[in-house]
Design an enzyme around this catalytic site. Sequence first.
Site, PDB file in Angstrom:
ATOM      1  N   LYS A 211       0.933  -1.099  -0.334  1.00  0.00           N
ATOM      2  CA  LYS A 211       0.260   0.004   0.242  1.00  0.00           C
ATOM      3  C   LYS A 211       1.045   1.371   0.394  1.00  0.00           C
ATOM      4  O   LYS A 211       0.915   2.048  -0.770  1.00  0.00           O
ATOM      5  CB  LYS A 211      -1.333  -0.411   1.455  1.00  0.00           C
ATOM      6  CG  LYS A 211      -1.774  -1.168   1.112  1.00  0.00           C
ATOM      7  CD  LYS A 211      -3.006  -0.777   2.776  1.00  0.00           C
ATOM      8  CE  LYS A 211      -2.638  -1.449   3.283  1.00  0.00           C
ATOM      9  NZ  LYS A 211      -1.972  -2.919   3.954  1.00  0.00           N
ATOM     10  N   THR A 212       1.562   1.367   0.355  1.00  0.00           N
ATOM     11  CA  THR A 212       2.726   2.466   0.718  1.00  0.00           C
ATOM     12  C   THR A 212       3.677   2.267  -0.236  1.00  0.00           C
ATOM     13  O   THR A 212       3.303   3.597  -0.786  1.00  0.00           O
ATOM     14  CB  THR A 212       3.739   2.371   2.223  1.00  0.00           C
ATOM     15  OG1 THR A 212       2.841   2.096   3.500  1.00  0.00           O
ATOM     16  CG2 THR A 212       4.845   3.592   2.320  1.00  0.00           C
TER      17      THR A 212
ATOM     18  N   ASP B 141      -1.312   6.005   6.584  1.00  0.00           N
ATOM     19  CA  ASP B 141      -1.740   4.826   6.799  1.00  0.00           C
ATOM     20  C   ASP B 141      -2.136   4.182   8.100  1.00  0.00           C
ATOM     21  O   ASP B 141      -2.267   5.756   8.922  1.00  0.00           O
ATOM     22  CB  ASP B 141      -0.115   4.447   7.047  1.00  0.00           C
ATOM     23  CG  ASP B 141      -0.089   2.791   6.761  1.00  0.00           C
ATOM     24  OD1 ASP B 141      -0.973   2.196   6.658  1.00  0.00           O
ATOM     25  OD2 ASP B 141       1.280   2.303   6.766  1.00  0.00           O
TER      26      ASP B 141
ATOM     27  N   THR C 103      -6.494  -1.800   6.739  1.00  0.00           N
ATOM     28  CA  THR C 103      -6.081  -3.403   6.778  1.00  0.00           C
ATOM     29  C   THR C 103      -7.391  -3.837   6.010  1.00  0.00           C
ATOM     30  O   THR C 103      -7.423  -4.277   5.002  1.00  0.00           O
ATOM     31  CB  THR C 103      -5.859  -3.801   7.599  1.00  0.00           C
ATOM     32  OG1 THR C 103      -6.509  -3.656   9.064  1.00  0.00           O
ATOM     33  CG2 THR C 103      -4.655  -3.576   7.670  1.00  0.00           C
TER      34      THR C 103
ATOM     35  N   ARG D  40       6.652  -8.134   1.305  1.00  0.00           N
ATOM     36  CA  ARG D  40       7.862  -8.189   2.640  1.00  0.00           C
ATOM     37  C   ARG D  40       7.943  -9.642   3.691  1.00  0.00           C
ATOM     38  O   ARG D  40       9.463  -9.181   3.723  1.00  0.00           O
ATOM     39  CB  ARG D  40       7.074  -7.013   3.953  1.00  0.00           C
ATOM     40  CG  ARG D  40       7.350  -6.429   4.951  1.00  0.00           C
ATOM     41  CD  ARG D  40       6.341  -5.834   6.041  1.00  0.00           C
ATOM     42  NE  ARG D  40       6.305  -4.783   5.473  1.00  0.00           N
ATOM     43  CZ  ARG D  40       5.168  -3.761   5.597  1.00  0.00           C
ATOM     44  NH1 ARG D  40       4.864  -4.538   7.146  1.00  0.00           N
ATOM     45  NH2 ARG D  40       5.147  -2.955   5.182  1.00  0.00           N
TER      46      ARG D  40
END
Length: 341
Positions: A68-69, A113, A162, A221
């Site tokens: 997302k970032t 975020d 989320t 990640r």
Amino acid sequence: MSVERLVTRKSISKEEDKYNISLRPSTLKEYIGQKELKEKLSISIEAARRRNEPVEHTLLYGPPGLGKTTLAHIIASEMNSKIIVTSGPALIRTGDLMGILTNLNRGDVLFIDEIHRLSTVVEEFLYPAMEDFKVDFVVDKGAFAKTINIPLQKFTLVGATTRAGFLSAPLRNRFGIHHHIGFYAVDELVKIIKRSASILDTKIDDDATYEIAKRSRGTPRIANRLLRRVRDYVQVKSDGKITKKLAILALEMEGIDEKGLDELDRKYLRILIEHYNGGPAGIESLAASLNEESDTLQDIIEPFLLKIGFLKRTRQGRKIGDKALAHLGIKKSNSLQSSLF
Ligand code: ADE
């Protein structure tokens, strides 16, 4: 009890953040996976460019660690604009947000975020900023209170959460574009690991890449984190080239099995089988048996076990999935069988 896990989707350190930033793709073209999302996003970006307008406010939702970032940074760089990064919990007072908003230039991207964690006052302060590009700031108190209307430059808000359901309807509805980011397929993770290894100047063979991808829980990640651990191991134990054998040894040393489960996942499954006969078991009882908070089980352990069919959630409680028994090498006993179906 707090849990430090190699397979957590959340970022685990500032070091890791730095490492991820160096691996982050900066254009949509370089971005691997999420084909549909990329197509839709590239149309929004191209249309905005042609109109010479900022991209509409965009909401990205999905589990942590999926990009997302990274996507927020890509929107900014594709639009040739600046990005300002903050988060719901960091914006405590309206003044915090006011400072950020009034400093935005036309077309800038403001990335918030964990936007579901904004306080109600800050969230409400954001509404006119999103809708009409202005903020209503109250000065003085009581009888002297005045509302000052401050115009803002047209900007793009990118919010990440989320789950879209965590957001209030008024906030959700102020986003023109909504995108869900889902888990990655193994072949996409293979490409991501290859790309990362090349940026890190690390040699890795195809079998080793596949082995790491398979254990990464559908999450870039985690893939990049496992690659880093394996790279350290190989640097110390061998000549630096990552092979399948070395990757397996390194990951086994970390307790990560071929499905990407760690000790905590396996302990959860074993307790459900051995103490509760495969279930159904209530979440609170399981949490007490594991000496963990029930939120930890629900947010950190269960989503992946549910996704791969190792766990089932029913009205009566949690039940073990057949696949989990096979994975743990446990035969179905009669009593287990009858409780399973
Ligand atoms: N690194 C982390 N996520 C990535 C992605 N989706 N594509 C390319 N590199 C990445």
